[in-house]
Design an enzyme around this catalytic site. Structure first.
Site, PDB file in Angstrom:
ATOM      1  N   LYS A   1      23.187  43.054  52.771  1.00 29.60           N
ATOM      2  CA  LYS A   1      22.365  41.973  52.208  1.00 29.60           C
ATOM      3  C   LYS A   1      21.112  41.713  53.057  1.00 29.60           C
ATOM      4  O   LYS A   1      21.013  42.161  54.204  1.00 29.60           O
ATOM      5  CB  LYS A   1      23.224  40.709  52.086  1.00 29.60           C
ATOM      6  CG  LYS A   1      24.403  40.882  51.121  1.00 29.60           C
ATOM      7  CD  LYS A   1      25.132  39.562  50.906  1.00 29.60           C
ATOM      8  CE  LYS A   1      26.273  39.723  49.921  1.00 29.60           C
ATOM      9  NZ  LYS A   1      26.920  38.442  49.604  1.00 29.60           N
TER      10      LYS A   1
ATOM     11  N   TYR B   1      25.287  39.406  39.582  1.00 29.02           N
ATOM     12  CA  TYR B   1      26.176  38.286  39.899  1.00 29.02           C
ATOM     13  C   TYR B   1      26.486  37.413  38.682  1.00 29.02           C
ATOM     14  O   TYR B   1      26.853  36.245  38.833  1.00 29.02           O
ATOM     15  CB  TYR B   1      25.570  37.444  41.024  1.00 29.02           C
ATOM     16  CG  TYR B   1      25.730  38.058  42.401  1.00 29.02           C
ATOM     17  CD1 TYR B   1      26.996  38.244  42.962  1.00 29.02           C
ATOM     18  CD2 TYR B   1      24.642  38.457  43.158  1.00 29.02           C
ATOM     19  CE1 TYR B   1      27.167  38.796  44.229  1.00 29.02           C
ATOM     20  CE2 TYR B   1      24.792  39.017  44.422  1.00 29.02           C
ATOM     21  CZ  TYR B   1      26.059  39.183  44.952  1.00 29.02           C
ATOM     22  OH  TYR B   1      26.222  39.726  46.195  1.00 29.02           O
TER      23      TYR B   1
ATOM     24  N   ASN C   1      26.218  36.448  54.023  1.00 33.07           N
ATOM     25  CA  ASN C   1      27.420  37.004  54.645  1.00 33.07           C
ATOM     26  C   ASN C   1      27.363  38.523  54.847  1.00 33.07           C
ATOM     27  O   ASN C   1      28.372  39.205  54.793  1.00 33.07           O
ATOM     28  CB  ASN C   1      28.684  36.572  53.880  1.00 33.07           C
ATOM     29  CG  ASN C   1      28.719  37.062  52.455  1.00 33.07           C
ATOM     30  OD1 ASN C   1      27.740  37.620  51.975  1.00 33.07           O
ATOM     31  ND2 ASN C   1      29.834  36.885  51.795  1.00 33.07           N
TER      32      ASN C   1
ATOM     33  N   HIS D   1      28.146  42.767  50.650  1.00 29.38           N
ATOM     34  CA  HIS D   1      28.934  42.544  49.433  1.00 29.38           C
ATOM     35  C   HIS D   1      30.010  43.616  49.363  1.00 29.38           C
ATOM     36  O   HIS D   1      29.803  44.734  49.834  1.00 29.38           O
ATOM     37  CB  HIS D   1      28.041  42.670  48.198  1.00 29.38           C
ATOM     38  CG  HIS D   1      28.820  42.752  46.917  1.00 29.38           C
ATOM     39  ND1 HIS D   1      29.395  41.647  46.341  1.00 29.38           N
ATOM     40  CD2 HIS D   1      29.174  43.820  46.148  1.00 29.38           C
ATOM     41  CE1 HIS D   1      30.047  42.030  45.254  1.00 29.38           C
ATOM     42  NE2 HIS D   1      29.931  43.339  45.109  1.00 29.38           N
TER      43      HIS D   1
ATOM     44  N   GLU E   1      30.395  48.490  39.528  1.00 26.84           N
ATOM     45  CA  GLU E   1      29.304  48.121  40.441  1.00 26.84           C
ATOM     46  C   GLU E   1      28.598  49.352  41.010  1.00 26.84           C
ATOM     47  O   GLU E   1      27.379  49.332  41.206  1.00 26.84           O
ATOM     48  CB  GLU E   1      29.836  47.220  41.553  1.00 26.84           C
ATOM     49  CG  GLU E   1      30.238  45.848  41.013  1.00 26.84           C
ATOM     50  CD  GLU E   1      30.735  44.897  42.087  1.00 26.84           C
ATOM     51  OE1 GLU E   1      30.845  45.306  43.263  1.00 26.84           O
ATOM     52  OE2 GLU E   1      31.005  43.733  41.750  1.00 26.84           O
TER      53      GLU E   1
HETATM   54  P1  CMP Z   1      29.763  38.585  47.578  1.00 26.54           P
HETATM   55  O1  CMP Z   1      30.876  39.422  48.108  1.00 26.54           O
HETATM   56  O2  CMP Z   1      28.432  39.244  47.441  1.00 26.54           O
HETATM   57  O3  CMP Z   1      30.171  37.969  46.169  1.00 26.54           O
HETATM   58  C1  CMP Z   1      29.656  36.769  45.673  1.00 26.54           C
HETATM   59  C2  CMP Z   1      28.803  36.065  46.679  1.00 26.54           C
HETATM   60  O4  CMP Z   1      28.587  34.696  46.416  1.00 26.54           O
HETATM   61  C3  CMP Z   1      29.508  36.053  48.024  1.00 26.54           C
HETATM   62  O5  CMP Z   1      29.549  37.337  48.561  1.00 26.54           O
HETATM   63  C4  CMP Z   1      28.688  35.035  48.776  1.00 26.54           C
HETATM   64  O6  CMP Z   1      27.461  35.570  49.259  1.00 26.54           O
HETATM   65  C5  CMP Z   1      28.379  34.055  47.663  1.00 26.54           C
HETATM   66  N1  CMP Z   1      29.271  32.892  47.712  1.00 26.54           N
HETATM   67  C6  CMP Z   1      30.571  32.855  47.396  1.00 26.54           C
HETATM   68  N2  CMP Z   1      31.068  31.608  47.545  1.00 26.54           N
HETATM   69  C7  CMP Z   1      30.030  30.849  47.964  1.00 26.54           C
HETATM   70  C8  CMP Z   1      29.892  29.463  48.296  1.00 26.54           C
HETATM   71  N3  CMP Z   1      30.906  28.622  48.204  1.00 26.54           N
HETATM   72  N4  CMP Z   1      28.674  29.023  48.682  1.00 26.54           N
HETATM   73  C9  CMP Z   1      27.624  29.879  48.758  1.00 26.54           C
HETATM   74  N5  CMP Z   1      27.701  31.201  48.465  1.00 26.54           N
HETATM   75  C10 CMP Z   1      28.889  31.669  48.076  1.00 26.54           C
END
Ligand code: CMP
Length: 136
Positions: free
Chosen positions: A9, A49, A112, A115, A126
């Site tokens: 990311k 998403y 984070n 993904h 995906e």
């Molecule tokens: P990812 O694995 O990319 O899948 C969905 C994404 O949504 C997740 O990682 C986070 O980046 C984001 N995400 C999931 N839960 C939350 C949350 N409670 N607040 C903000 N971002 C979130």
């Protein structure tokens, strides 16, 4: 063999840790069968998403995912989906185990670092979102 999609990311690319993350993936035994650096459009991020579109964090997530370049990596391995999820750790880095990608590199639940696909079926879907079969 299963397939799963990694997206490094924008937060991790900005920190210049895409090489370290890629090395962790290779060291864990994954085959990289496709790799692209790209800057997602809002349309692409919204579509990718889409499953989260009713969530309160959806718009922020789309803004974040389009805030800079990402690296998309198509991975293949036996048990790829579960093994990759173990390698990256919990969505929230505060809950991720020591030694996982998110524990090492993530800033927050949203920023984070990576993904990961959440099921075998989504792994296939995906990978297909970013890579034509002829590119793999
Ligand atoms: P990812 O694995 O990319 O899948 C969905 C994404 O949504 C997740 O990682 C986070 O980046 C984001 N995400 C999931 N839960 C939350 C949350 N409670 N607040 C903000 N971002 C979130």
């Amino acid at each position: 063999m299963e397939r799963t999609l990694c997206i490094i990311k924008p937060d991790a690319v900005k920190k210049k840790v895409q090489g370290s993350i890629t090395q962790m993936i290779l060291d864990a035994g994954f085959n990289i069968i496709g790799m692209k650096m790209l800057h997602l459009s809002k349309k692409q991020a919204r579509k990718f998403y889409e499953v989260h579109k009713e969530r309160p964090f959806y718009n922020d997530l789309v803004d974040f995912m389009t805030s800079g370049p990402v690296v998309t990596i198509a991975l293949e391995k036996e048990n790829a989906v579960a093994d990759y999820r173990n390698l990256i750790g919990a969505t929230d880095p505060a809950e991720a185990k020591d030694g996982t990608v998110r524990k090492l590199f993530a800033n927050s639940k949203q920023e984070n670092a990576v993904h990961g696909s959440d099921s075998v079926e989504n792994g296939k879907i995906e990978v297909g979102f970013f890579f034509a079969e002829s590119e793999l």
